[in-house]
Structures are given as C-alpha cells and as structure tokens.
Design an enzyme around this catalytic site. Structure first.
Site, mmCIF file in Angstrom:
data_model
loop_
_atom_site.group_PDB
_atom_site.id
_atom_site.type_symbol
_atom_site.label_atom_id
_atom_site.label_comp_id
_atom_site.label_asym_id
_atom_site.label_seq_id
_atom_site.Cartn_x
_atom_site.Cartn_y
_atom_site.Cartn_z
ATOM 1 N N LYS A 112 -9.084 -20.776 -10.089
ATOM 2 C CA LYS A 112 -8.376 -19.547 -9.730
ATOM 3 C C LYS A 112 -8.838 -18.454 -10.676
ATOM 4 O O LYS A 112 -9.242 -18.738 -11.808
ATOM 5 C CB LYS A 112 -6.853 -19.723 -9.869
ATOM 6 C CG LYS A 112 -6.061 -18.755 -9.033
ATOM 7 C CD LYS A 112 -6.055 -19.207 -7.588
ATOM 8 C CE LYS A 112 -5.257 -18.297 -6.696
ATOM 9 N NZ LYS A 112 -5.071 -18.908 -5.376
HETATM 10 P P1 NAD Z 1 -1.664 -10.132 0.005
HETATM 11 O O1 NAD Z 1 -1.931 -9.321 -1.196
HETATM 12 O O2 NAD Z 1 -2.516 -9.965 1.206
HETATM 13 O O3 NAD Z 1 -0.129 -9.937 0.485
HETATM 14 C C1 NAD Z 1 0.937 -10.131 -0.380
HETATM 15 C C2 NAD Z 1 2.183 -9.595 0.326
HETATM 16 O O4 NAD Z 1 3.331 -9.922 -0.463
HETATM 17 C C3 NAD Z 1 2.194 -8.087 0.473
HETATM 18 O O5 NAD Z 1 2.811 -7.758 1.715
HETATM 19 C C4 NAD Z 1 3.089 -7.626 -0.690
HETATM 20 O O6 NAD Z 1 3.685 -6.366 -0.479
HETATM 21 C C5 NAD Z 1 4.082 -8.744 -0.688
HETATM 22 N N1 NAD Z 1 4.828 -8.906 -1.933
HETATM 23 C C6 NAD Z 1 4.378 -8.879 -3.206
HETATM 24 N N2 NAD Z 1 5.382 -9.084 -4.067
HETATM 25 C C7 NAD Z 1 6.498 -9.267 -3.307
HETATM 26 C C8 NAD Z 1 7.844 -9.549 -3.585
HETATM 27 N N3 NAD Z 1 8.259 -9.676 -4.845
HETATM 28 N N4 NAD Z 1 8.713 -9.683 -2.538
HETATM 29 C C9 NAD Z 1 8.300 -9.566 -1.267
HETATM 30 N N5 NAD Z 1 7.027 -9.319 -0.944
HETATM 31 C C10 NAD Z 1 6.150 -9.162 -1.944
HETATM 32 O O7 NAD Z 1 -1.702 -11.661 -0.491
HETATM 33 P P2 NAD Z 1 -1.899 -12.964 0.398
HETATM 34 O O8 NAD Z 1 -3.342 -13.316 0.396
HETATM 35 O O9 NAD Z 1 -1.167 -12.815 1.686
HETATM 36 O O10 NAD Z 1 -1.189 -14.057 -0.520
HETATM 37 C C11 NAD Z 1 0.220 -14.311 -0.443
HETATM 38 C C12 NAD Z 1 0.462 -15.690 -1.034
HETATM 39 O O11 NAD Z 1 -0.259 -16.680 -0.291
HETATM 40 C C13 NAD Z 1 0.036 -15.876 -2.493
HETATM 41 O O12 NAD Z 1 0.914 -16.796 -3.124
HETATM 42 C C14 NAD Z 1 -1.341 -16.531 -2.355
HETATM 43 O O13 NAD Z 1 -1.728 -17.243 -3.504
HETATM 44 C C15 NAD Z 1 -1.071 -17.445 -1.178
HETATM 45 N N6 NAD Z 1 -2.262 -17.897 -0.464
HETATM 46 C C16 NAD Z 1 -3.146 -17.019 0.079
HETATM 47 C C17 NAD Z 1 -4.240 -17.496 0.787
HETATM 48 C C18 NAD Z 1 -5.204 -16.572 1.476
HETATM 49 O O14 NAD Z 1 -6.075 -17.081 2.206
HETATM 50 N N7 NAD Z 1 -5.105 -15.271 1.330
HETATM 51 C C19 NAD Z 1 -4.460 -18.876 0.892
HETATM 52 C C20 NAD Z 1 -3.539 -19.756 0.315
HETATM 53 C C21 NAD Z 1 -2.443 -19.249 -0.347
#
Ligand code: NAD
Length: 422
Positions: A112
């Site tokens: 990561k």
């Molecule tokens: P992103 O940046 O695209 O979206 C994050 C979202 O969460 C945004 O809408 C943001 O406004 C919101 N957010 C942030 N803090 C918040 C809070 N305290 N309360 C409510 N909403 C909040 O990120 P993402 O890629 O969608 O990742 C989200 C989660 O999924 C993370 O934990 C990431 O590690 C996990 N994840 C992502 C992927 C991927 O392919 N992108 C894969 C596996 C896991």
C-alpha cells in the site's frame, strides 16, 4: 537478534489488523517466529515529497510505500492521497492486501502507498507534480515484477497514467504493467473501473440470499460515493434494492422510496458532492450506518463502525466496500447481535482481481472483452465466498475470522514451500 513485532498503538487500523492476524495464528496453531514475521512488513519506505505549487511556493508532504509480503508474488496495492495517511495506516492496509490477494488466489503479496495530501486542495498540475515526484522517490522499489500500485482514496486512472509515464521515462521504455487501474487507452482493462463495486454488489446479493433477503423489496445505505460506493449503489439499485441513503465527506442524502442513483451521479459530477441533491432529504451523515435498512455498505474510510455506534446498527448485513470500516470492538458487538459481516478482504476484492487481469493483459499485450472480465471476476468472487462460508461453518468462525485464517494459511504455505532465505 530476533526482532519482536513493534509495540502496538492503543487503537487504529494496525492494531486491528495485528489482532486479526494473532487470532488467525492461534486458530491455525502457527509458531511464534512465523507470527512475528507476518506481523511486520517486509519493506517500508518513507519519503518526503516536495511540491512546487502553482504560485511558486514550495510545500512538502509525507509519503509512504509499504510492502507487507512477497511469498506469493510481487506486492500489489493501492495508492492513497488523504491527509489521514500515516505509516501505521499504510502498514495495516498493506497487510490486509496480502490476505486479500491470497483469499481470492491472485499471485501477489500485499502493499500500500500513501501521500498525506488533500487532493481537493490542489490543481491537476500540482497533483501531477506530486505524483511524479512521489513515484520518482519510490521508483527503486516498484516495478511490474516488484510492486504494482493501483488507485485508492483520492487517486484515479489519471494518477496511474502519471506513475506509468514517470516509471517508463526512467527505465527508457513503456512499461504498462507497473500500475493497474490505468486508462483503457494506455492498456487499462475493460471492467476495471467498476470491478470493486461489481464485486461488492455480487457478494452483497449472495449474502442477502444466504439470509433469505429478497433484493426486490430490500433496502440499503452506502457510505462514500467515490469509485467504490457510487458503482455499488448503482449496481444494487439495478438489482432491485432500494438504496435509501448515501453519504460522502460533505454530507448525506436520504429518500424513502430509494435514491435515483443516475441523477445523483449527475449532481455529483456537477457539484462534487452528494450534498444539495434535490431528489432527496439531507440527513446527518453520522447516523447513516445505523439507519433501519437490510444492508449497510461502508465504502469510504476505516473505523466508521465502532464500539460507540455498533449497538445501534439495525441492518442484518454489512458488506465492507471500504478497508477496515469496522473496528474489532464493533465486530464483537455485531457478532453478538448476529449481524452478518462480509469482511473487506472478501467484499472489496473485485478491484485486485481485475487489477490482476489487467496485469495479465498488459504482460500478454492482449485485451479481453468486458464480458470475459466480468464473468471471470464473478467466478472468482463466488469461489472465494463459498470458500469462506464453508470454512466458517466447519470451524465455527465469523466470516472475517474464516477469511483471514484461509488467507494467512495460504501465505504461510507459500512461505514454507519457498523456505526462508538463506
Ligand atoms: P474515493 O476517493 O474514490 O471515494 C471515497 C469516498 O468516500 C468519497 O465519496 C468521499 O467523499 C467519501 N468519504 C471520505 N471520508 C468520508 C467520511 N468520513 N464519511 C463519509 N464519506 C467519506 O475512494 P475509493 O477508491 O472509492 O475507496 C473507498 C474505500 O474502498 C477505501 O477504503 C479503499 O481503500 C477501498 N477500496 C478501494 C478499491 C478501489 O478499487 N478503488 C478497491 C478495494 C478497496
């Protein structure tokens, strides 16, 4: 001299990740030396990332890349741009990536990365300079056979294109396999952008079926409306589930009859937030995960379901789109309440599965169709789901305990087959 695992902080993702590992080690009956090895990262790099801002001033940000394990293959994991990034968080996320890759049987170890920066405070030009500088700092430890970054919170396919270009410029030829989650025109995989969401929705439907919940008539909330939450909300709605509320960092919106996710998406594209969406009521974002629905999908950040709010959860099913959204204390409370939790390393594994497909396609210089990608994704998610359900039932474990134990066992098996060098 043997090294003991570093002392745990009082709370936080690393504490939880290490406690989950300790539980799996006890269940598997593994020796203390192997436990210590798995509790620590194989390689960690902390860098300082100076940025020349558009106004000519210089700002400096902390950056990290942590590689937790290489026993099953090169390290793989996202890159996060968020002010909450610190070394312990990145260590926890890297460890979870090792288990996730092993659980869905892709040939990677976990990694990561993160830069402690708020991307919303910077222009595209500044983000490009930060990305390129960070990439050049960690360049000695990444590569298509070493460690392959992908998008995470605050980064996207454009970030991956800059990393690929910076890496390629430095080695003197184009290396598409150094990152996944790239734009399609640079060798990205069809289906990658929606892969994590597709996997989340797929296991959510399997979890509902296992609890006798019919999607038509079921209700859900989704926390986070980014790369994971937005697609998950859309796919759940397409399956007939009424997605009654979603939230993002700026607020939350609710509609009893279910949100119009397509219209909400247009509103977010225009304004940057779900807040102010005219087709719904504004609600307090802090109560989202405790609303009276069938399914809660946390898809934002760690530590949102805690000892403070777990007892108020009314949903029967939690599907962890985010990494580490449920603290271990909350996990225990929810287990007593018989809430089914589909753990992060299973629920959000669709992203790394299709990242693996993208890497395979890059190495083969051959593109698969979107149908092929989606079918293979669903096949792997289904297999992992059945593995976890069967192991949990055979050993009387929660799905998180079962998933972690299965994954840790696979990593240890690879380690033992290879042996400890020298
Ligand atoms: P992103 O940046 O695209 O979206 C994050 C979202 O969460 C945004 O809408 C943001 O406004 C919101 N957010 C942030 N803090 C918040 C809070 N305290 N309360 C409510 N909403 C909040 O990120 P993402 O890629 O969608 O990742 C989200 C989660 O999924 C993370 O934990 C990431 O590690 C996990 N994840 C992502 C992927 C991927 O392919 N992108 C894969 C596996 C896991």
């Amino acid at each position: 001299m043997s090294t003991d695992a570093p002392a745990l902080p009082a709370s936080g993702p690393l504490t939880d990740a290490r406690a989950q590992l300790a539980e799996a080690i006890a269940h598997l009956g593994v020796d203390a030396g192997t436990h210590r090895m798995l509790a620590t990262s194989r390689r960690e790099m902390a860098v300082s990332v100076p940025l020349r801002r558009d106004d000519g001033s210089i700002a400096t940000y902390e950056g990290f890349r942590v590689q937790h394990n290489f026993s099953r293959g090169p390290a793989k994991g996202g890159l996060r741009f968020s002010t909450a990034v610190d070394l312990d968080e990145v260590r926890a996320l890297a460890m979870w990536m090792s288990w996730k890759c092993a659980l869905v049987d892709v040939p990677y170890g976990g990694a990561k990365g993160g830069v402690a920066i708020d991307p919303r405070e910077h222009s595209a030009a500044e983000l490009e300079r930060v990305t390129r500088r960070y990439t050049s700092e960690i360049l000695p430890i990444i590569g298509p056979e070493v460690d392959i970054p992908a998008p995470d919170i605050g980064t996207d396919e454009r970030t991956m294109a800059w990393i690929m270009d910076t890496y390629s410029a430095s080695v003197g030829h184009t290396v598409p396999g150094v990152v996944t989650g790239k734009p399609i025109s640079l060798g990205g995989s069809l289906g990658r952008a929606m892969a994590t969401s597709r996997g989340v929705a797929h296991v959510a439907l399997m979890a509902m079926a296992s609890r006798g919940v019919d999607p038509a008539g079921a209700t859900a909330v989704v926390q986070g409306f980014g790369k994971v939450g937005r697609g998950a909300a859309r796919l759940l709605a397409e399956s007939g589930v009424r997605v009654q509320a979603v939230s993002d960092v700026d607020g939350a919106v609710w509609a009893d009859g279910g949100l119009d996710i397509a219209r909400l998406g247009e509103h977010v594209d225009e304004t940057g937030s779900v807040a102010g969406f005219s087709g719904a009521e504004a609600i307090d974002a802090s109560i989202l995960v405790t609303l009276d629905v069938d399914v809660v999908v946390p898809a934002a950040v760690e530590g949102v379901i805690t000892a403070d709010n777990a007892a108020d959860v009314k949903a029967r099913i939690i599907v962890e789109g985010a990494n580490g959204p449920t603290t271990n204390e909350a996990d225990a409370i929810l287990a007593d309440m018989d809430v089914l939790i589909v753990p992060d390393i299973l629920a959000n594994a669709g992203g790394v599965i299709v990242s693996y497909f993208e890497w395979v396609q890059a190495n083969q210089a051959y593109q698969w169709s979107e149908r092929e990608v989606n079918e293979r994704l669903e096949e792997r998610m289904t297999r992992a789901w059945h593995d976890v359900v069967a192991y949990a039932s055979a050993h009387d474990l929660s799905y998180r305990q079962a998933a972690t134990a299965l994954a840790v066992r696979r990593v240890i098996e690879a380690h033992e087959l290879r042996g400890l060098y020298p």
